[in-house]
Design an enzyme around this catalytic site. Structure first.
Site, PDB file in Angstrom:
ATOM      1  CG  HIS A  75      37.117  35.222  37.724  1.00 13.89           C
ATOM      2  ND1 HIS A  75      37.876  34.106  37.963  1.00 13.89           N
ATOM      3  CD2 HIS A  75      37.876  36.271  38.108  1.00 13.89           C
ATOM      4  CE1 HIS A  75      39.041  34.463  38.488  1.00 13.89           C
ATOM      5  NE2 HIS A  75      39.070  35.779  38.573  1.00 13.89           N
ATOM      6  CG  HIS A 103      45.139  35.195  34.256  1.00 15.08           C
ATOM      7  ND1 HIS A 103      45.733  33.989  34.171  1.00 15.08           N
ATOM      8  CD2 HIS A 103      43.858  35.010  33.853  1.00 15.08           C
ATOM      9  CE1 HIS A 103      44.861  33.099  33.744  1.00 15.08           C
ATOM     10  NE2 HIS A 103      43.719  33.687  33.530  1.00 15.08           N
TER      11      HIS A 103
END
Ligand code: NAG
Ligand code: NAG
Ligand code: NAG
Ligand code: NAG
Length: 315
Positions: A51, A99
């Protein structure tokens, strides 16, 4: 003399003939590290995914990290799905893995350009010709697949290795085997969570039409299972699925909060018991099959690869 020459010619031509006959037998005998996996359908093999694979750091104060080791190390550990979300960086106009707090409640982390990331992936693929790899990228800004995403794959040399299905969506049972993907040289499967359109770019596949996911940003260590995101015409049971097995803590518990991945919990979260418990919660929702993908933070901690081997009947 003439006889000797004739027998040399006969001998040489037998070598040429033998090598011509043996050419079709250039079939992979080991696939993703195991002979047993060559005949298994791509979607019938459980693999470990990293991830936010781009957001690695060994700095414990870097709260926005989700991994400790870099992408080549993740791959060498046995990770066979790389996940990451990308945005166009305003400073250089390039697609970067990162992100941001705005879109994912996660702190900012710039993982560099998608092209430089994919070049590292290509280096791994070149050095490991018997490996099938899945790339699952997230496109929160809806960047254009033809003009932004595809050029990154082209520049890194990944496009010629990308699998193009005869039609989309592909049912879980209809995927080629790992051996077929390797033998055809098309051993990279690329999914995008949103914005994929195979009439524009044939190898960037729409994730949720073929894979469903459990909820992400989980803060409950019991990992209750549900079908969180799915789309398209196929039945749930004809999708394969991915479990988001990473545990977060909310560091700013106001409003929707700000979550960070919890490295202190990772050895337990990535332990065999926690992974198998999560899988068992999901199997009834997944047509009694195991998940295809186990998406983890801190892949170097715990025993995830042992859990995957067990789920694949290899341990
Ligand atoms: C693969 O197939 C076997 C046999 O049907 C099943 O037990 C296993 O859960 C499947 N694994 C995946 C990832 O689909
Ligand atoms: C992406 O760009 C191409 C080429 O400019 C264009 O034809 C296509 O409609 C765009 N796609 C989207 C979803 O905007
Ligand atoms: C965590 O998940 C378990 C198992 O589904 C559930 O029983 C429990 O209520 C959940 N805890 C919270 C705080 O949501
Ligand atoms: C918080 C976070 O990063 N969630 C991600 C979980 O993994 C899926 C993979 O598809 C992403 O889409 C989410 O953004």
């Amino acid at each position: 003399m003439r006889r000797a020459l004739a027998s040399i010619i006969a001998f040489l031509s037998s070598i040429v003939l033998a090598s011509a006959l043996s050419a079709p037998s250039r079939r992979a005998t080991v696939c993703n590290g195991h002979a047993e996996l060559c005949s298994r359908n791509y979607a019938n093999v459980t693999v470990i995914g990293a991830h936010d694979s781009f957001s690695f750091s060994t700095d414990v104060l870097q709260l926005a990290r989700d991994q400790e080791v870099d992408v080549p190390t993740q791959l060498s550990l046995g990770v066979r799905l790389l996940q990451g979300q990308a945005h166009v960086n305003e400073l250089d106009g390039q697609l970067h893995f990162c992100h941001t707090m705005l879109t994912s409640r996660k702190l900012l982390f710039d993982g560099g350009t998608v092209v430089s990331y994919l070049q590292k992936v290509k280096t791994f693929l070149d050095a490991n010709p018997n490996e099938v790899l899945t790339l699952l990228f997230t496109n929160p800004e809806g960047q254009n697949i033809s003009t932004v995403w595809k050029p990154a794959f082209d520049a890194a040399g990944i496009t010629p290795l990308a699998y193009v299905p005869p039609s989309v969506p592909v049912k879980q049972s209809d995927w080629p085997t790992l051996g077929q993907l390797i033998d055809s040289g098309k051993r990279v499967v690329v999914f995008l969570d949103s914005g994929a359109d195979t009439s524009q770019v044939n190898f960037i596949l729409p994730e949720f039409e073929m894979i469903w996911e459990t909820p992400f940003s989980v803060t409950n260590a019991s990992f209750p299972c549900s079908v969180d995101r799915i789309s398209g015409p196929l039945a749930t049971t004809d999708h394969s699925y991915m479990i988001n097995h990473s545990l977060n803590i909310n560091i700013i518990p106001i409003g929707s909060g700000v979550i960070v991945s919890d490295p202190a919990a990772a050895p337990t979260t990535n332990g065999v018991a926690s992974i198998l418990a999560n899988v068992n919660n999901c199997v009834p929702l997944g047509a009694n099959r195991n998940p295809q993908f186990l998406l983890l933070d801190f892949v170097n901690l715990g025993q995830a690869f042992q859990a995957a081997a067990q789920l694949n009947g290899l341990a």
